[in-house]
Design a protein around this motif. Sequence first.
Motif, PDB file in Angstrom:
ATOM      1  N   THR A   7       0.815  -1.364  -0.027  1.00 40.45           N
ATOM      2  CA  THR A   7      -0.030   0.048   0.065  1.00 40.45           C
ATOM      3  C   THR A   7       0.809   1.426   0.100  1.00 40.45           C
ATOM      4  OG1 THR A   7      -0.097   0.201   2.400  1.00 40.45           O
ATOM      5  CG2 THR A   7      -1.798  -1.038   1.457  1.00 40.45           C
ATOM      6  N   VAL A   8       0.190   2.398  -0.314  1.00 38.43           N
ATOM      7  CA  VAL A   8       0.981   3.557  -0.272  1.00 38.43           C
ATOM      8  C   VAL A   8       0.121   4.607   0.748  1.00 38.43           C
ATOM      9  CG1 VAL A   8       1.884   5.637  -1.509  1.00 38.43           C
ATOM     10  CG2 VAL A   8       2.105   3.228  -2.569  1.00 38.43           C
ATOM     11  N   GLY A   9       0.723   5.432   1.442  1.00 43.71           N
ATOM     12  CA  GLY A   9       0.308   6.285   2.356  1.00 43.71           C
ATOM     13  C   GLY A   9      -0.936   5.909   3.158  1.00 43.71           C
ATOM     14  N   GLU A  10      -1.243   4.831   3.605  1.00 46.54           N
ATOM     15  CA  GLU A  10      -2.316   4.376   4.428  1.00 46.54           C
ATOM     16  C   GLU A  10      -2.057   3.996   5.898  1.00 46.54           C
ATOM     17  OE1 GLU A  10      -4.465   0.980   2.996  1.00 46.54           O
ATOM     18  OE2 GLU A  10      -4.921   1.741   1.233  1.00 46.54           O
ATOM     19  N   ARG A  11      -1.017   4.812   6.298  1.00 49.54           N
ATOM     20  CA  ARG A  11      -0.467   4.629   7.556  1.00 49.54           C
ATOM     21  C   ARG A  11      -1.584   4.744   8.778  1.00 49.54           C
ATOM     22  NH1 ARG A  11       4.161   3.529   8.149  1.00 49.54           N
ATOM     23  NH2 ARG A  11       4.813   4.669   6.640  1.00 49.54           N
ATOM     24  N   THR A  12      -2.501   5.646   8.739  1.00 48.05           N
ATOM     25  CA  THR A  12      -3.535   5.924   9.613  1.00 48.05           C
ATOM     26  C   THR A  12      -4.506   4.643   9.656  1.00 48.05           C
ATOM     27  OG1 THR A  12      -3.569   8.262   9.093  1.00 48.05           O
ATOM     28  CG2 THR A  12      -5.597   7.317  10.107  1.00 48.05           C
ATOM     29  N   ASN A  39       3.747  -0.989   3.761  1.00 48.10           N
ATOM     30  CA  ASN A  39       3.243   0.493   3.589  1.00 48.10           C
ATOM     31  C   ASN A  39       4.345   1.247   3.079  1.00 48.10           C
ATOM     32  OD1 ASN A  39       0.961   2.453   3.433  1.00 48.10           O
ATOM     33  ND2 ASN A  39       2.158   3.249   4.863  1.00 48.10           N
ATOM     34  N   PHE A  40       4.057   1.921   1.961  1.00 48.68           N
ATOM     35  CA  PHE A  40       5.133   2.958   1.753  1.00 48.68           C
ATOM     36  C   PHE A  40       4.510   4.295   1.623  1.00 48.68           C
ATOM     37  CE2 PHE A  40       6.388  -0.728  -1.088  1.00 48.68           C
ATOM     38  CZ  PHE A  40       7.918  -0.838  -0.873  1.00 48.68           C
ATOM     39  N   GLY A  41       5.267   5.260   2.075  1.00 46.00           N
ATOM     40  CA  GLY A  41       4.839   6.626   2.479  1.00 46.00           C
ATOM     41  C   GLY A  41       4.685   7.493   1.221  1.00 46.00           C
ATOM     42  N   SER A  42       4.968   7.159   0.056  1.00 47.46           N
ATOM     43  CA  SER A  42       4.906   7.762  -1.088  1.00 47.46           C
ATOM     44  C   SER A  42       5.038   6.836  -2.394  1.00 47.46           C
ATOM     45  CB  SER A  42       6.034   8.966  -1.147  1.00 47.46           C
ATOM     46  OG  SER A  42       7.338   8.172  -1.517  1.00 47.46           O
ATOM     47  N   TYR A  43       4.526   7.464  -3.525  1.00 44.69           N
ATOM     48  CA  TYR A  43       4.726   6.686  -4.896  1.00 44.69           C
ATOM     49  C   TYR A  43       6.082   6.635  -5.150  1.00 44.69           C
ATOM     50  CZ  TYR A  43      -0.563   7.286  -5.202  1.00 44.69           C
ATOM     51  OH  TYR A  43      -1.685   6.933  -4.949  1.00 44.69           O
ATOM     52  N   ALA A  44       6.839   7.466  -4.862  1.00 40.77           N
ATOM     53  CA  ALA A  44       8.180   7.520  -5.076  1.00 40.77           C
ATOM     54  C   ALA A  44       9.053   6.293  -4.669  1.00 40.77           C
ATOM     55  CB  ALA A  44       9.066   8.902  -4.963  1.00 40.77           C
ATOM     56  N   GLU A  45       8.580   6.136  -3.322  1.00 40.58           N
ATOM     57  CA  GLU A  45       9.266   5.054  -2.334  1.00 40.58           C
ATOM     58  C   GLU A  45       8.665   3.602  -3.137  1.00 40.58           C
ATOM     59  OE1 GLU A  45       8.318   5.073   1.586  1.00 40.58           O
ATOM     60  OE2 GLU A  45       8.989   7.240   1.859  1.00 40.58           O
ATOM     61  N   LEU A  46       7.362   3.399  -3.505  1.00 37.50           N
ATOM     62  CA  LEU A  46       6.785   2.511  -4.232  1.00 37.50           C
ATOM     63  C   LEU A  46       7.474   2.081  -5.517  1.00 37.50           C
ATOM     64  CD1 LEU A  46       4.507   0.230  -4.586  1.00 37.50           C
ATOM     65  CD2 LEU A  46       3.267   1.815  -5.555  1.00 37.50           C
ATOM     66  N   SER A  47       7.809   3.161  -6.006  1.00 41.33           N
ATOM     67  CA  SER A  47       8.442   2.750  -7.381  1.00 41.33           C
ATOM     68  C   SER A  47       9.792   2.172  -7.420  1.00 41.33           C
ATOM     69  CB  SER A  47       8.660   4.470  -8.287  1.00 41.33           C
ATOM     70  OG  SER A  47       9.606   4.966  -7.595  1.00 41.33           O
ATOM     71  N   ASP A 119      -2.339  -2.229  -3.492  1.00 39.74           N
ATOM     72  CA  ASP A 119      -3.474  -1.580  -3.268  1.00 39.74           C
ATOM     73  C   ASP A 119      -2.993   0.028  -3.101  1.00 39.74           C
ATOM     74  OD1 ASP A 119      -6.164  -0.582  -2.043  1.00 39.74           O
ATOM     75  OD2 ASP A 119      -5.733  -1.652  -0.210  1.00 39.74           O
ATOM     76  N   LEU A 120      -3.588   0.674  -4.095  1.00 38.09           N
ATOM     77  CA  LEU A 120      -3.543   1.995  -4.167  1.00 38.09           C
ATOM     78  C   LEU A 120      -4.744   3.083  -4.356  1.00 38.09           C
ATOM     79  CD1 LEU A 120      -0.752   2.116  -7.311  1.00 38.09           C
ATOM     80  CD2 LEU A 120      -0.332   1.986  -4.877  1.00 38.09           C
ATOM     81  N   ASP A 124      -8.553   9.550   0.115  1.00 43.72           N
ATOM     82  CA  ASP A 124      -8.374   9.215   1.241  1.00 43.72           C
ATOM     83  C   ASP A 124      -9.626   8.623   1.929  1.00 43.72           C
ATOM     84  OD1 ASP A 124      -7.760   9.054   4.114  1.00 43.72           O
ATOM     85  OD2 ASP A 124      -7.539  11.298   4.455  1.00 43.72           O
ATOM     86  N   SER A 125      -9.599   7.122   2.286  1.00 43.25           N
ATOM     87  CA  SER A 125     -10.974   6.639   2.877  1.00 43.25           C
ATOM     88  C   SER A 125     -11.311   7.089   4.033  1.00 43.25           C
ATOM     89  CB  SER A 125     -10.523   5.131   2.930  1.00 43.25           C
ATOM     90  OG  SER A 125      -9.611   4.882   3.823  1.00 43.25           O
ATOM     91  N   ASN A 126     -10.802   7.934   4.842  1.00 44.35           N
ATOM     92  CA  ASN A 126     -11.010   8.700   6.423  1.00 44.35           C
ATOM     93  C   ASN A 126     -11.838   9.716   5.938  1.00 44.35           C
ATOM     94  OD1 ASN A 126      -9.777   6.422   7.598  1.00 44.35           O
ATOM     95  ND2 ASN A 126      -7.998   7.500   7.564  1.00 44.35           N
ATOM     96  N   SER A 127     -11.740  10.348   4.666  1.00 47.97           N
ATOM     97  CA  SER A 127     -12.428  11.822   4.462  1.00 47.97           C
ATOM     98  C   SER A 127     -13.667  11.709   3.971  1.00 47.97           C
ATOM     99  CB  SER A 127     -11.337  12.799   3.824  1.00 47.97           C
ATOM    100  OG  SER A 127     -11.244  12.136   2.508  1.00 47.97           O
ATOM    101  N   SER A 128     -13.910  10.403   3.180  1.00 52.45           N
ATOM    102  CA  SER A 128     -15.284  10.541   2.329  1.00 52.45           C
ATOM    103  C   SER A 128     -15.886   9.212   2.770  1.00 52.45           C
ATOM    104  CB  SER A 128     -14.840  10.505   0.977  1.00 52.45           C
ATOM    105  OG  SER A 128     -15.816  10.375   0.051  1.00 52.45           O
ATOM    106  N   PRO A 129     -17.027   9.324   3.008  1.00 53.16           N
ATOM    107  CA  PRO A 129     -17.961   8.177   3.260  1.00 53.16           C
ATOM    108  C   PRO A 129     -18.118   7.159   2.001  1.00 53.16           C
ATOM    109  CG  PRO A 129     -19.379  10.122   3.970  1.00 53.16           C
ATOM    110  CD  PRO A 129     -17.897  10.464   3.509  1.00 53.16           C
ATOM    111  N   GLU A 130     -18.192   7.899   0.955  1.00 54.45           N
ATOM    112  CA  GLU A 130     -18.413   7.020  -0.350  1.00 54.45           C
ATOM    113  C   GLU A 130     -17.031   6.305  -0.383  1.00 54.45           C
ATOM    114  OE1 GLU A 130     -20.951  10.415  -0.298  1.00 54.45           O
ATOM    115  OE2 GLU A 130     -18.756  10.517  -0.391  1.00 54.45           O
ATOM    116  N   ALA A 131     -16.025   6.704  -0.093  1.00 61.05           N
ATOM    117  CA  ALA A 131     -14.581   5.872  -0.488  1.00 61.05           C
ATOM    118  C   ALA A 131     -14.768   4.808   0.486  1.00 61.05           C
ATOM    119  CB  ALA A 131     -13.617   6.881  -0.036  1.00 61.05           C
ATOM    120  N   ALA A 132     -15.172   4.892   1.598  1.00 61.00           N
ATOM    121  CA  ALA A 132     -15.284   3.638   2.478  1.00 61.00           C
ATOM    122  C   ALA A 132     -16.214   2.682   2.157  1.00 61.00           C
ATOM    123  CB  ALA A 132     -15.493   4.063   3.884  1.00 61.00           C
TER     124      ALA A 132
END
Length: 134
Positions: A7-12, A39-47, A119-120, A124-132
């Motif tokens: 994953t990328v940036g899903e630390r929360t 989990n990678f902190g950024s797409y650059a790390e994932l690359s 999983d990209l 942000d799944s925490n900010s939008s109910p539709e995303a969750a």
Amino acid sequence: MPTLKVTVGERTRLDQQTRQRIKAAQEDEALDNAQPVLNFGSYAELSRLLSQKNLELLEALAEHDPDSIREAADLVDRDYKQVHQNLTELEDIGVIDFAGGGSGRAKKPQLAYDGLEIDLPLTDSNSSPEAAAP
């Protein structure tokens, strides 16, 4: 071997899942066999993981099970030193392991997982109910 979820940036979200698992363990609740996550902190790390050279190495390990770094380098037709560096990076992030290597024996690179599940999330799944929603 299990599949590694990347994953990328899903630390929360991962932190929340970890806290829930710790709480369940403390309350003696049954734990599911959770999929390992990287989990990678950024797409650059994932690359770095998903570079063409690393993917070629992972494929060569899966298909040919080389007995040494040198044999892996020969399989991908690349310089030993570069392949050693790439494999060391892959070991550092936990995607491969090395077996052997003692008493003058060659280190055998081997996969730590059957595959990678990427999983990209684009929102942000925490900010939008539709995303969750499923």
